[in-house]
Write an enzyme that holds these catalytic residues in place. Structure first.
Site, PDB file in Angstrom:
ATOM      1  N   SER A 249       0.842  -1.198   0.000  1.00 47.90           N
ATOM      2  CA  SER A 249       0.000   0.000   0.000  1.00 47.90           C
ATOM      3  C   SER A 249       0.873   1.242   0.000  1.00 47.90           C
ATOM      4  O   SER A 249       2.107   1.174   0.037  1.00 47.90           O
ATOM      5  CB  SER A 249      -0.903   0.006   1.243  1.00 47.90           C
ATOM      6  OG  SER A 249      -0.125   0.225   2.413  1.00 47.90           O
ATOM      7  N   LYS A 250       0.231   2.401  -0.022  1.00 46.10           N
ATOM      8  CA  LYS A 250       0.961   3.665  -0.033  1.00 46.10           C
ATOM      9  C   LYS A 250       1.835   3.818   1.207  1.00 46.10           C
ATOM     10  O   LYS A 250       2.835   4.535   1.184  1.00 46.10           O
ATOM     11  CB  LYS A 250      -0.022   4.832  -0.127  1.00 46.10           C
ATOM     12  CG  LYS A 250      -0.705   4.942  -1.485  1.00 46.10           C
ATOM     13  CD  LYS A 250      -1.630   6.146  -1.546  1.00 46.10           C
ATOM     14  CE  LYS A 250      -2.280   6.266  -2.920  1.00 46.10           C
ATOM     15  NZ  LYS A 250      -3.193   7.426  -3.005  1.00 46.10           N
TER      16      LYS A 250
END
Length: 481
Positions: A249-250
């Site tokens: 994920s980010k």
């Protein structure tokens, strides 16, 4: 049968590496079978979809070399098709209008929660009479469209990655909404429905996507059947995980393809790495693949079920292999934007032939394109800063006289060549009665500010071409005092 696959990103963000890896697998499968690779933009989320994200997706796929055969098709331009399909299901009695309010749905969920039951719609409006529908509409209620799901039905498919998969209708949460509420009949059709309508219309034969879509598959199979269409084959690929085993994920830093571009990865290196994220070649020792070579070998029998952990070291290594073998003209093309971003100017002799020589000098040392910024800095600035080792070298006994000897010899060399550079070094060694190592280390410290770096003679030639070698030698002689 002609294989037809699709990649269907949503333009609610930049092209994510997970979506790009799915695109790679679709592309490889299509090319392996001589089929078609189709691009569809799923932009029905009107509030979050942005044209700049669409542009990012298209440019990212092109950069990776994942050129599509048909499309891009935009769902926002196909609403008539979806509404006609909704109407067909309503007329066949396979879908119905549901007038349940949000407050009533919330009360239902709370009651189920109190009984420790999984949340699901109780299908309360499935069999409304015309009079009941008219009464709800008289109250001013709008209606969503729900598709009927048989709780007793077992939905089975053979997944090309995971084998036999089975879901019960009772586990699907009740009759599902396929179109939002609207005061004007049928509202915005929803994801699970429009995906199926599109796949039918585009004659998709294989749906290849991430395993996070498995929960949608059973519902979609029921919709294919209801619309009288042939059900495609499904292949649910493993997710890309971080080193802790969680979905990438980010929070893990870079996740979009444009970020990888800015970090200096090549398209060839990145797409090669994505090919190996969840798939392995028949020859397990082979790791360098072009898309064309991988397509010849690609089958789902060699796609893993387990998640694929993202390995930065492996990506760096693969990227370096492409950089080290890249033709110098192409490498120069790729390096120029990074030099420009760093503020380096291409004047004073730093034209294309000189830039290609610089690219050839540092190419074998690059891991990422962005590394060239630090490696090249000394060739774009007037004066260097001496490192602690470089400064210490200049304080060695005999260094000042050695550098002065080099500077004097340069006066008789209007244009330096590899042979004349070596001759100057030999001459100074002889005249100053010092070891060659002292001359080489001192010359490197004077020209570059450090005792480590790329090939000394080639560096000297580049600096000589832009008139900086004499300037650096004078600077070093002053520092040696």
């Amino acid at each position: 049968m002609t294989v037809r696959v699709r990649i269907a990103p949503s333009p609610t963000g930049n092209l994510h590496i997970g979506t790009a890896r799915t695109a790679v697998f679709n592309y490889l499968f299509a090319r392996h079978h001589g089929g078609k690779f189709i691009l569809r933009i799923e932009d029905t989320d009107l509030e979050r979809s942005r044209p700049e994200y669409t542009d990012n997706i298209l440019s990212g796929l092109r950069w990776l070399g994942l050129n599509w055969d048909e499309g891009p098709f935009f769902q926002s331009q196909r609403l008539d098709l979806y509404q006609a399909a909704v109407k067909k299901l309503l007329e066949q009695g396979l879908a119905y209008r549901c007038y349940t309010t949000s407050d009533e749905l919330e009360a239902l969920r709370e009651a189920q929660k109190a009984r420790n039951e999984a949340p699901r719609y109780d299908n309360r409006h499935r069999n409304l009479t015309p009079e009941q529908r008219a009464a709800f509409e008289a109250e001013g209620r709008s209606s969503v469209i729900r598709f009927q799901i048989d709780d007793g039905r077992e939905i089975v498919w053979n997944d090309l990655v995971r084998g036999k998969m089975s879901w019960r209708g009772s586990d699907l949460g009740g009759d599902m909404v396929i179109a939002r509420a609207s005061a004007e009949g049928t509202g915005q059709p929803l994801y699970n429905f429009v995906v199926v309508v599109d796949d039918i219309d585009m004659q998709i034969t294989h749906v290849i996507r991430g395993e996070d879509h498995i929960a949608n598959t059973a519902k979609q199979i029921l919709l294919y059947e209801a619309l009288g269409a042939q059900i495609p084959e499904f292949a649910h690929t493993p997710l890309i995980l971080n080193q802790e085993g969680r979905k990438l994920s980010k929070r893990d830093g870079v996740t979009s393809i444009s970020d990888f571009q800015q970090m200096g990865f090549t398209a060839e290196g990145l797409v090669n790495y994505m090919t190996l994220l969840g798939w392995s070649a028949p020859d397990s020792t082979q790791e360098i693949f072009t898309l064309e070579a991988a397509a010849k070998e690609f089958t789902f029998e060699r796609v893993n079920k387990a998640g694929a952990k993202f390995d930065w070291d492996k990506l760096d290594w693969l990227n370096s292999q492409y950089l080290h073998s890249m033709p110098v003209d192409k490498l120069t093309d790729l390096l120029i934007p990074f030099w420009e971003t760093a503020g380096y100017t291409f004047s004073g002799g730093r034209e294309r032939p000189w830039l290609e020589q610089l690219a050839g000098l540092i190419g074998a040392s690059l891991t990422r394109l962005v590394d060239a910024v630090a490696m090249s800095k000394m060739f774009f600035i007037e004066a260097v800063e001496f490192s602690s080792e470089g400064s210490a070298q200049l304080q060695q006994e005999g260094v000042k006289a050695t550098l002065q000897g080099i500077l004097t010899a340069l006066e008789n060399q209007p244009q330096l060549s590899p042979d004349s550079a070596q001759e100057i070094i030999k001459q100074v060694v002889k005249e100053q009665k010092v070891k060659k190592g002292l001359v080489m280390r001192s010359l490197r410290a004077a020209l570059t500010g450090d005792v480590h770096g790329p090939d000394l003679i080639q560096s000297w030639l580049l600096l000589n071409q832009i008139g900086l070698d004499k300037q650096r030698l004078n600077q070093a002689i002053t520092a040696a005092n």
